[in-house]
Structure formats: C-alpha cells, structure tokens
Design a protein around this motif. Structure first.
Motif, mmCIF file in Angstrom:
data_model
loop_
_atom_site.group_PDB
_atom_site.id
_atom_site.type_symbol
_atom_site.label_atom_id
_atom_site.label_comp_id
_atom_site.label_asym_id
_atom_site.label_seq_id
_atom_site.Cartn_x
_atom_site.Cartn_y
_atom_site.Cartn_z
ATOM 1 N N PRO A 123 0.827 -0.693 -0.346
ATOM 2 C CA PRO A 123 0.282 -0.253 0.066
ATOM 3 C C PRO A 123 0.720 1.532 -0.242
ATOM 4 C CG PRO A 123 0.266 -0.601 1.954
ATOM 5 C CD PRO A 123 0.736 -1.929 1.462
ATOM 6 N N TYR A 124 1.962 1.134 -0.073
ATOM 7 C CA TYR A 124 3.027 2.533 -0.512
ATOM 8 C C TYR A 124 3.431 2.912 -1.546
ATOM 9 C CZ TYR A 124 3.566 -0.060 3.817
ATOM 10 O OH TYR A 124 2.831 -0.477 6.010
ATOM 11 N N VAL A 125 4.106 4.238 -2.164
ATOM 12 C CA VAL A 125 4.938 4.709 -2.990
ATOM 13 C C VAL A 125 6.012 4.754 -1.990
ATOM 14 C CG1 VAL A 125 5.613 6.632 -4.189
ATOM 15 C CG2 VAL A 125 2.893 5.731 -4.044
ATOM 16 N N ASN A 126 6.849 4.175 -2.694
ATOM 17 C CA ASN A 126 8.322 4.003 -2.052
ATOM 18 C C ASN A 126 8.877 5.576 -3.046
ATOM 19 O OD1 ASN A 126 11.504 1.907 -3.402
ATOM 20 N ND2 ASN A 126 11.045 3.363 -1.199
ATOM 21 N N VAL A 127 9.401 6.364 -1.926
ATOM 22 C CA VAL A 127 10.049 7.454 -2.093
ATOM 23 C C VAL A 127 11.762 6.957 -1.777
ATOM 24 C CG1 VAL A 127 10.345 9.423 -1.857
ATOM 25 C CG2 VAL A 127 8.323 9.218 -1.933
ATOM 26 N N HIS A 128 12.394 7.302 -3.028
ATOM 27 C CA HIS A 128 13.609 6.851 -2.893
ATOM 28 C C HIS A 128 14.575 7.993 -3.430
ATOM 29 C CE1 HIS A 128 14.002 5.305 -6.693
ATOM 30 N NE2 HIS A 128 12.953 5.017 -6.976
ATOM 31 N N GLY A 129 15.810 7.906 -4.069
ATOM 32 C CA GLY A 129 17.139 8.245 -4.196
ATOM 33 C C GLY A 129 17.708 7.454 -5.147
ATOM 34 N N HIS A 130 19.264 7.777 -5.060
ATOM 35 C CA HIS A 130 20.077 6.428 -5.441
ATOM 36 C C HIS A 130 20.309 6.432 -7.083
ATOM 37 C CE1 HIS A 130 23.486 3.132 -4.963
ATOM 38 N NE2 HIS A 130 22.857 2.475 -5.648
ATOM 39 N N ILE A 131 19.510 6.736 -7.718
ATOM 40 C CA ILE A 131 19.432 6.001 -9.335
ATOM 41 C C ILE A 131 20.108 7.364 -9.861
ATOM 42 C CG2 ILE A 131 19.177 3.604 -8.588
ATOM 43 C CD1 ILE A 131 15.932 4.760 -10.048
ATOM 44 N N HIS A 132 20.145 8.782 -8.812
ATOM 45 C CA HIS A 132 20.373 9.767 -9.799
ATOM 46 C C HIS A 132 18.675 9.825 -11.235
ATOM 47 C CE1 HIS A 132 23.671 11.032 -7.055
ATOM 48 N NE2 HIS A 132 23.693 9.829 -7.041
ATOM 49 N N GLN A 134 17.683 8.267 -13.431
ATOM 50 C CA GLN A 134 17.731 7.178 -14.158
ATOM 51 C C GLN A 134 16.592 7.420 -13.716
ATOM 52 O OE1 GLN A 134 19.457 2.959 -13.626
ATOM 53 N NE2 GLN A 134 21.802 4.224 -12.952
ATOM 54 N N LYS A 135 15.348 6.223 -14.087
ATOM 55 C CA LYS A 135 13.650 6.210 -13.713
ATOM 56 C C LYS A 135 13.513 4.483 -13.679
ATOM 57 C CE LYS A 135 11.909 10.657 -14.447
ATOM 58 N NZ LYS A 135 10.672 10.827 -13.040
ATOM 59 N N TYR A 136 12.581 4.611 -12.070
ATOM 60 C CA TYR A 136 12.479 3.492 -11.826
ATOM 61 C C TYR A 136 11.145 2.785 -12.309
ATOM 62 C CZ TYR A 136 13.210 -0.704 -9.528
ATOM 63 O OH TYR A 136 12.970 -2.127 -8.546
ATOM 64 N N GLU A 137 10.975 2.493 -13.054
ATOM 65 C CA GLU A 137 9.647 2.468 -13.491
ATOM 66 C C GLU A 137 8.888 1.265 -12.488
ATOM 67 O OE1 GLU A 137 8.227 3.419 -16.583
ATOM 68 O OE2 GLU A 137 10.344 3.755 -16.797
ATOM 69 N N GLY A 138 7.592 1.618 -12.926
ATOM 70 C CA GLY A 138 6.555 1.279 -12.029
ATOM 71 C C GLY A 138 5.448 2.965 -11.649
ATOM 72 N N LYS A 139 4.144 2.526 -10.838
ATOM 73 C CA LYS A 139 3.899 3.057 -10.517
ATOM 74 C C LYS A 139 3.577 2.984 -8.759
ATOM 75 C CE LYS A 139 -0.386 0.344 -9.422
ATOM 76 N NZ LYS A 139 -1.364 0.580 -9.444
ATOM 77 N N ASN A 140 4.810 2.802 -8.027
ATOM 78 C CA ASN A 140 5.096 2.515 -6.842
ATOM 79 C C ASN A 140 6.324 2.892 -6.028
ATOM 80 O OD1 ASN A 140 2.941 -0.039 -6.988
ATOM 81 N ND2 ASN A 140 2.974 0.409 -5.064
ATOM 82 N N HIS A 141 6.636 3.699 -7.252
ATOM 83 C CA HIS A 141 8.165 4.080 -6.947
ATOM 84 C C HIS A 141 8.555 5.334 -7.461
ATOM 85 C CE1 HIS A 141 9.706 -0.518 -7.022
ATOM 86 N NE2 HIS A 141 9.995 0.501 -6.005
ATOM 87 N N PHE A 142 8.746 6.751 -6.641
ATOM 88 C CA PHE A 142 8.728 7.669 -7.074
ATOM 89 C C PHE A 142 10.296 8.599 -6.728
ATOM 90 C CE2 PHE A 142 8.917 12.512 -6.988
ATOM 91 C CZ PHE A 142 7.733 12.345 -7.247
ATOM 92 N N ASN A 143 11.188 9.063 -7.704
ATOM 93 C CA ASN A 143 12.735 8.954 -7.827
ATOM 94 C C ASN A 143 12.736 10.655 -7.618
ATOM 95 O OD1 ASN A 143 15.134 9.663 -7.880
ATOM 96 N ND2 ASN A 143 15.410 8.784 -10.195
ATOM 97 N N ILE A 144 13.222 10.685 -6.575
ATOM 98 C CA ILE A 144 13.578 12.353 -5.336
ATOM 99 C C ILE A 144 14.584 12.752 -5.992
ATOM 100 C CG2 ILE A 144 13.873 11.124 -3.334
ATOM 101 C CD1 ILE A 144 11.733 14.273 -4.239
ATOM 102 N N CYS A 145 16.140 11.847 -6.325
ATOM 103 C CA CYS A 145 17.134 12.868 -6.820
ATOM 104 C C CYS A 145 16.688 13.555 -6.954
ATOM 105 C CB CYS A 145 17.978 11.690 -7.535
ATOM 106 S SG CYS A 145 18.621 9.830 -7.102
#
Length: 169
Positions: A123-132, A134-145
C-alpha cells in the motif's frame, strides 16, 4: 503552516558527480551554493525535510556549515555514501534526526535511499534516491534525486498528487 519536503543525493563537495550526472555547474563551489539556494527557495525554517541519503562528501566542519544554512527540521536517512560515517557524526553536523533504515511516512510513503522491491499489493509508494538521472519503472516508485527536480526538495503534496494522477491516467 509547516510543510513536509523530500529530497536526496545532493553529494555536496563531490566534484566527480558533476560529470557523472551531467550537472549544470562549473565547479563544486558553484554546485554547493546553487543547491543551498534552491533548497531555501522552497523550504521555510519551520518546514520539515526528509533527506533520503548521499548528502555530503565534505569533512564534518564543512558539512555542518552547509546543514546550518539549509532551512527546515532535517531528517537524514543514510545513503550508501553516508554509511561510512556514524549516525552520531551526522547528528553532530546538525541533522535533527538520522535513520539507518527506511521510514514509513503517513502510511503512504516508504522512504528509502535505494529503490526497494514493491509488489503490487503493497500500500505504499517508495520515495527513493540513489539512481540519480535514471527512472525506476512502476507506479509504486518515485525518484526524488535532485537531478529530476531542479535541485529542489518536493513537498508531500507534490509527490502525492503526482502519484495519484499517474495512477488515474
């Protein structure tokens, strides 16, 4: 009313990141100053900021100087480049809270440095960094870099609304 912001991967003081990520800065000094100014254009002193790792490559004194200049109550979730220094080291530089592990925020965001595996039933959205850049596919991820957001932190509402719109669209 205080707002909540999220950001990651500033890499303050890291000269090579300028070339690695094609950052639009002539040198480290310009990069550091520009990123401090960008942070402070959106974050007020009473706001809260979750930094999702890889904050600084500088020594304690220089890192402390930058942390002191950044608006907000600052929580650091340690990134891969931060883990070589103790949790206490980061607290001593001025972070208000430091976590060695991911944090669940408002039963909605799963905050981590690296993208985490998220199956469709989570039930979460993974707000993350690390991959600068790049984009991680999928609606459950949000790249905050910072590279994706003009070196500015994003508010809870900006991310939430972006995720809700993409799920509906």
């Amino acid at each position: 009313m205080a707002k909540v912001f999220f950001t990651s991967d500033h890499h303050f003081g890291h000269k090579l990141i300028i070339d690695f990520e094609s950052r639009p800065f002539a040198d480290v000094a310009q990069m550091n100053e520009s990123m401090i100014a960008s942070w402070n254009t959106v974050v007020a002193p009473e706001d809260k900021v979750f930094h999702l790792g890889d904050f600084s490559f500088l020594n304690k004194e220089d890192t402390s100087s930058i942390v002191a200049r950044l608006n907000g109550y600052k929580t650091l979730i340690l990134g891969n480049h931060d883990r070589g220094r103790s949790r206490n080291w980061w607290l001593e530089t001025g972070f208000h809270e430091v976590s060695e592990y991911p944090i669940i925020y408002k039963d909605f965001f799963f905050l981590s440095h690296e993208p985490m595996y998220m199956n469709k039933h989570m039930p979460y959205v993974n707000v993350h960094g690390h991959i600068h850049g790049q984009k991680y596919e999928g609606k459950n991820h949000f790249n905050i870099c910072v590279e994706h957001w003009d070196y500015r932190p994003l508010s809870f509402e900006q991310i939430r609304d972006s995720v809700v719109v993409s799920e509906e669209g």
